[in-house]
Design an enzyme around this catalytic site. Structure first.
Site, PDB file in Angstrom:
ATOM      1  N   LYS A 175     -42.950  94.793  15.668  1.00 15.77           N
ATOM      2  CA  LYS A 175     -43.818  94.727  16.874  1.00 15.77           C
ATOM      3  C   LYS A 175     -42.588  95.344  18.133  1.00 15.77           C
ATOM      4  O   LYS A 175     -43.030  95.869  19.179  1.00 15.77           O
ATOM      5  CB  LYS A 175     -43.867  93.244  17.499  1.00 15.77           C
ATOM      6  CG  LYS A 175     -45.035  92.615  16.771  1.00 15.77           C
ATOM      7  CD  LYS A 175     -45.195  91.199  17.067  1.00 15.77           C
ATOM      8  CE  LYS A 175     -46.670  90.633  16.617  1.00 15.77           C
ATOM      9  NZ  LYS A 175     -46.712  91.196  15.156  1.00 15.77           N
ATOM     10  N   LYS A 220     -41.250  85.385  18.669  1.00  8.72           N
ATOM     11  CA  LYS A 220     -42.427  86.222  17.879  1.00  8.72           C
ATOM     12  C   LYS A 220     -41.954  86.745  16.746  1.00  8.72           C
ATOM     13  O   LYS A 220     -40.856  87.339  16.665  1.00  8.72           O
ATOM     14  CB  LYS A 220     -43.391  86.941  18.507  1.00  8.72           C
ATOM     15  CG  LYS A 220     -44.189  86.265  19.662  1.00  8.72           C
ATOM     16  CD  LYS A 220     -45.022  87.179  20.599  1.00  8.72           C
ATOM     17  CE  LYS A 220     -46.051  87.838  19.752  1.00  8.72           C
ATOM     18  NZ  LYS A 220     -46.901  88.786  20.832  1.00  8.72           N
ATOM     19  N   GLY A 263     -51.694  85.916  13.279  1.00  6.44           N
ATOM     20  CA  GLY A 263     -52.531  84.791  12.998  1.00  6.44           C
ATOM     21  C   GLY A 263     -51.695  83.383  13.258  1.00  6.44           C
ATOM     22  O   GLY A 263     -51.708  82.540  12.786  1.00  6.44           O
ATOM     23  N   GLY A 264     -50.656  83.610  14.379  1.00  7.62           N
ATOM     24  CA  GLY A 264     -49.871  82.326  14.767  1.00  7.62           C
ATOM     25  C   GLY A 264     -48.965  82.089  14.170  1.00  7.62           C
ATOM     26  O   GLY A 264     -48.110  80.982  14.440  1.00  7.62           O
ATOM     27  N   HIS A 319     -56.496  86.091  26.459  1.00  5.71           N
ATOM     28  CA  HIS A 319     -56.348  86.848  25.119  1.00  5.71           C
ATOM     29  C   HIS A 319     -57.666  87.726  24.854  1.00  5.71           C
ATOM     30  O   HIS A 319     -58.512  87.320  24.490  1.00  5.71           O
ATOM     31  CB  HIS A 319     -56.173  85.877  24.076  1.00  5.71           C
ATOM     32  CG  HIS A 319     -55.807  86.542  22.651  1.00  5.71           C
ATOM     33  ND1 HIS A 319     -54.612  86.341  21.809  1.00  5.71           N
ATOM     34  CD2 HIS A 319     -56.406  87.715  22.205  1.00  5.71           C
ATOM     35  CE1 HIS A 319     -54.620  87.149  20.774  1.00  5.71           C
ATOM     36  NE2 HIS A 319     -55.728  87.966  20.842  1.00  5.71           N
ATOM     37  N   HIS A 358     -51.592  78.235  18.456  1.00  4.55           N
ATOM     38  CA  HIS A 358     -51.517  79.789  18.562  1.00  4.55           C
ATOM     39  C   HIS A 358     -52.618  80.513  17.575  1.00  4.55           C
ATOM     40  O   HIS A 358     -52.500  81.760  17.222  1.00  4.55           O
ATOM     41  CB  HIS A 358     -50.203  80.244  18.244  1.00  4.55           C
ATOM     42  CG  HIS A 358     -49.041  79.471  19.182  1.00  4.55           C
ATOM     43  ND1 HIS A 358     -49.025  79.642  20.650  1.00  4.55           N
ATOM     44  CD2 HIS A 358     -48.047  78.965  18.833  1.00  4.55           C
ATOM     45  CE1 HIS A 358     -48.288  78.897  21.049  1.00  4.55           C
ATOM     46  NE2 HIS A 358     -47.460  78.410  19.755  1.00  4.55           N
ATOM     47  N   GLU A 372     -54.633  94.182  21.076  1.00  3.14           N
ATOM     48  CA  GLU A 372     -54.598  92.779  21.630  1.00  3.14           C
ATOM     49  C   GLU A 372     -53.914  92.956  23.083  1.00  3.14           C
ATOM     50  O   GLU A 372     -52.972  93.419  23.254  1.00  3.14           O
ATOM     51  CB  GLU A 372     -53.917  91.666  21.178  1.00  3.14           C
ATOM     52  CG  GLU A 372     -54.818  91.567  19.528  1.00  3.14           C
ATOM     53  CD  GLU A 372     -54.461  90.232  18.967  1.00  3.14           C
ATOM     54  OE1 GLU A 372     -53.287  89.539  19.340  1.00  3.14           O
ATOM     55  OE2 GLU A 372     -54.998  90.058  18.026  1.00  3.14           O
ATOM     56  N   ARG A 377     -55.840  95.814  10.862  1.00  8.13           N
ATOM     57  CA  ARG A 377     -56.855  95.599   9.797  1.00  8.13           C
ATOM     58  C   ARG A 377     -58.076  94.971  10.366  1.00  8.13           C
ATOM     59  O   ARG A 377     -58.247  95.220  11.935  1.00  8.13           O
ATOM     60  CB  ARG A 377     -56.348  94.338   9.237  1.00  8.13           C
ATOM     61  CG  ARG A 377     -55.833  93.215  10.027  1.00  8.13           C
ATOM     62  CD  ARG A 377     -55.381  91.959   9.326  1.00  8.13           C
ATOM     63  NE  ARG A 377     -54.690  91.096  10.145  1.00  8.13           N
ATOM     64  CZ  ARG A 377     -55.494  90.009  10.729  1.00  8.13           C
ATOM     65  NH1 ARG A 377     -56.724  90.191  10.773  1.00  8.13           N
ATOM     66  NH2 ARG A 377     -54.655  89.324  11.550  1.00  8.13           N
TER      67      ARG A 377
END
Length: 725
Positions: free
Chosen positions: A163, A205, A211-212, A255, A282, A322, A339
């Site tokens: 990220k 993060k 996926g939280g 989101h 999340h 996102e 993906r």
């Protein structure tokens, strides 16, 4: 041959057996007919795809297989020991065992999956969602072995998966990004200093997260260290990498994500946006497309920004960009998932596309099937994720058998994406999602009405689910108005988790009638088997000559026992007295498929409900909702079966003890962390329920604890002794 023998092979070639099981899935009707033939796709390098291995399990594996079969491509499944009898194994043309239940030893074992691809002569691997789908090393390994990886190039996975790197690339491409720290110094002190600089609240993060997992909101410096350590442990378990980044946490954002596709020819398109704002832990729980309240000019800006993001990393295949969006529809890049997303069906419904087919065609070297101008938006779609979890217990995942499972009837506007059938087990080792219910209609309100109607027809017995919670959520006035954001569930928590209401007396009459008629049906069956119609055990009608027979029955509604006096009338009806009110009740049972229905009239008001009696519980499912009424266990039996909790916390579910913070003799306060459990891919911190002294810790780190077993025992306090005396 030695390498091939490393994995045991299950050839699922019994066509009769597979198709015998498929009708119960209630999958949407298809226009294609499966025949024993294959279709070849030729890649840019001249390779053919006639067989694809799906390196995943559950509903996404089944989803990919359906499209592959539609295209005539043979399918290969892999499975762990826990999934030996699973649906995706039955659907595949071939299936191979790859090890024990833990993901690290099976679905995350790159070497085993590559070996299966070689053994089965599969030319391509589809990674599905999760597991190895965003693993750069796996994509690179496929490339080295000459196997087509159905996904983006390893470089794109690397750039967007880390990220900190992705933020820099996006900023350079002119995509707005959120303020944060994405540096290489991963010391606790450095991260804490940057959190202080950015200003609380912040989001911790996992650099390789999704996926939280490995994600925590920190609202003060006092809780930073504990949350950081927890996020690191979870990230290490999920992604084998505990590197973290720090970002400014935006309160009550939306989101919004954009579906993109790229091909080997330099083309990239967007297929509009999805709103995934409503989340718990999340993790998304309900998604829709398009996002409510988004104007066409904002939609265009979102799509164009997403395409810029894809082109910046030479993206190929399906991807999701996102964004965080504020109340004024300003948006910032959050991350890119390299993906196919779990929620991709809502995009398919509004665009009339098959995104898995697009993946296969693009992996084979073809161009994107449609140009940007040819991609149109039609109608509105919702996806509700049906989970095995207990919303009243902080959405704690649960495991267990699907004793009864019936679903809405599938049609072109209603899809059920699932990987389980009635009788299957929701395993403690994997994600607790049971299914995705996807609906489409011409507009948002019509789609929402259809969603609620379909949720009422989704009936599960055997474990806790979030179906009632989804009904409450989808019926909330603010959700109906489209006023969604990531804090929606916490903000409306009390309204969404309504206390259980006492059942109406009419419903209690229905339950009593269902029990009586079931008893009668069992007696009738006994009579037929005993061949003695004069046996005193061959009648349960309650009829007596010249007198009326009254039976006193007790049912349990929640914690309250309800006395019902049932009079058997000569005409086959029943008079039921509850407190000071009497009801005239008449009805019968009938079957449709595998289900038993109760057709009932209470004081002249007719109704129809699905009836299930399991152990000591009566379940009634109708269009108005569902109720559960218990049949009380006699005291002499309940006293035998009761268990002592030993004064300490119980395991909320079956799982592995990851960390133990206390030992015998330690003094703790209420709310102190005692241990950490890992179960169903989530980390759960076990807190002390009271002040006290630890007498015994029953489990050490790495041990497996079963649901509802004591974890810690406390010393008996003087007050407890006096009470017991």
């Amino acid at each position: 041959m030695a390498a091939a023998s490393a994995v045991s092979v299950l050839l699922v070639a019994a066509e009769r057996n597979r198709w015998h099981r498929l009708p119960s899935l209630l999958l949407p009707p298809r226009t294609w007919v499966w025949r024993q033939r294959t279709m070849k796709y030729t890649t840019a390098t001249g390779r053919n795809i006639t067989k694809v291995l799906i390196a995943n399990r559950g509903e996404i594996a089944c989803r990919v297989m359906r499209t592959a079969k539609k295209l005539g491509v043979q399918t290969v499944a892999v499975y762990s020991e826990a999934d030996r009898n699973s649906m995706h194994v039955d659907m595949a043309d071939e299936a191979y065992s790859i090890g024990p239940a833990p993901s690290q030893q099976s679905y995350l074992s790159m070497e085993k999956i590559i070996q299966v691809a070689k053994t089965s002569a599969a030319q391509a691997i589809h990674p599905g969602c999760g597991f190895l789908s965003e693993n750069m090393e796996f994509a690179e390994l496929c490339k080295q072995e000459g196997i087509i990886f159905i996904g983006p190039p390893p470089s794109a996975i690397r750039d967007m998966g880390i990220k900190s790197t992705s933020k820099s690339i996006m900023a350079a491409a002119g995509v707005p990004v959120v303020e944060g720290y994405h540096g290489e110094d991963q010391s606790d002190q450095c991260l804490k200093e940057h959190a202080r600089r950015i200003g609380y609240p912040v989001m911790i993060k996992a650099v390789r997260g999704g996926g939280g997992k490995g994600m925590r909101i920190v609202r003060s410096e006092q809780e930073f260290q504990e949350q950081l350590e927890s996020a690191r442990r979870e990230a290490k378990k999920s992604f084998n990498d505990d590197a973290m980044l720090i970002e400014k946490f935006v309160d009550t954002p939306r989101h919004v994500e954009v579906q993109v596709f790229g091909d080997h020819h330099g083309n990239a398109v967007y297929l509009f946006e999805r709103d995934c704002s409503v989340q718990r832990r999340h993790q998304k729980i309900i998604e829709e497309a398009p996002a409510p309240g988004i104007k066409s000019e904002v939609r265009k800006k979102l799509g164009e920004a997403a395409v810029r993001a894809a082109k910046a990393v030479n993206y190929v295949g399906a991807g999701t960009v996102e964004f965080i969006m504020d109340s004024k529809h300003n948006f910032c890049f959050m991350e890119m998932n390299t993906r196919l997303q779990v929620e991709h069906p809502v995009t398919e419904m509004i665009t009339g596309t098959d995104l898995v087919e697009w993946q296969l065609r693009i992996a084979a070297g073809e161009k994107i099937p449609l140009s940007q101008e040819e991609i149109t938006l039609q109608g509105h779609a919702f996806e509700a994720r049906i989970y095995a979890e207990d919303p009243s217990n902080n959405f704690m995942p649960v495991a267990g058998p699907l004793v009864h499972l019936s679903t809405p009837r599938a049609d072109p506007s209603t899809r059920i994406e699932t990987g389980v059938r009635q009788g299957d087990e929701v395993s403690v080792h994997y994600d607790p999602m049971i299914a995705k219910l996807v609906v489409w209609a011409a507009d948002r309100q019509a789609a929402l009405t259809k969603l609620r109607y379909s949720l009422r027809q989704y009936n599960i017995v055997g474990l806790h689910t979030n179906i009632d919670f989804l009904l409450n959520l989808s019926g909330h006035p603010e959700f109906e108005a489209g006023n969604v954001h990531t804090d929606f569930i916490p903000q409306h928590h009390k309204q969404l988790l309504l206390s259980r209401k006492a059942a109406a007396k009419e419903s209690l009459c229905q339950a009593a009638l269902g029990l009586i008629l079931k008893e009668k049906a069992m007696t009738d069956t006994f009579t037929l088997q005993a061949h003695d119609q004069f046996s005193p055990f061959s009648s349960s009608s309650g009829r007596r000559l010249n007198i009326s027979y009254t039976r006193n029955m007790t049912l349990k509604d929640g914690k309250n026992n309800v006395a019902i006096a049932v009079t058997y009338n000569h005409d086959g009806s029943y008079s039921m007295q509850i407190e000071d009110k009497t009801f005239q009740v008449l009805g019968n049972l009938y079957s449709e498929g595998d289900c038993t229905y109760l057709k009932c009239s209470v004081n002249g008001v007719a109704s129809k409900a699905k009836l299930i009696i399991l152990e000591n519980t009566i379940y009634l499912f109708s269009k108005e909702g569902s109720i559960e009424i218990d049949i009380p266990v006699p005291k002499y039996l309940s006293s035998v079966s009761s268990q002592e909790t030993q004064g300490g916390p119980l395991a909320p579910m079956t799982g592995t003890i990851e960390k133990v913070f206390v030992k015998a003799g330690d003094k703790v306060k209420a709310g102190d962390s005692l241990m950490v459990m890992i179960a169903m891919k989530m980390e759960h911190t076990i807190k002390s329920p009271k002040d006290g002294t630890v007498k015994k810790v029953f489990y050490r780190e790495g041990a497996q604890a079963n649901r509802h077993t004591p974890l810690v025992e406390f010393e008996e306090e003087e007050s407890d002794k006096r009470e017991s005396e």
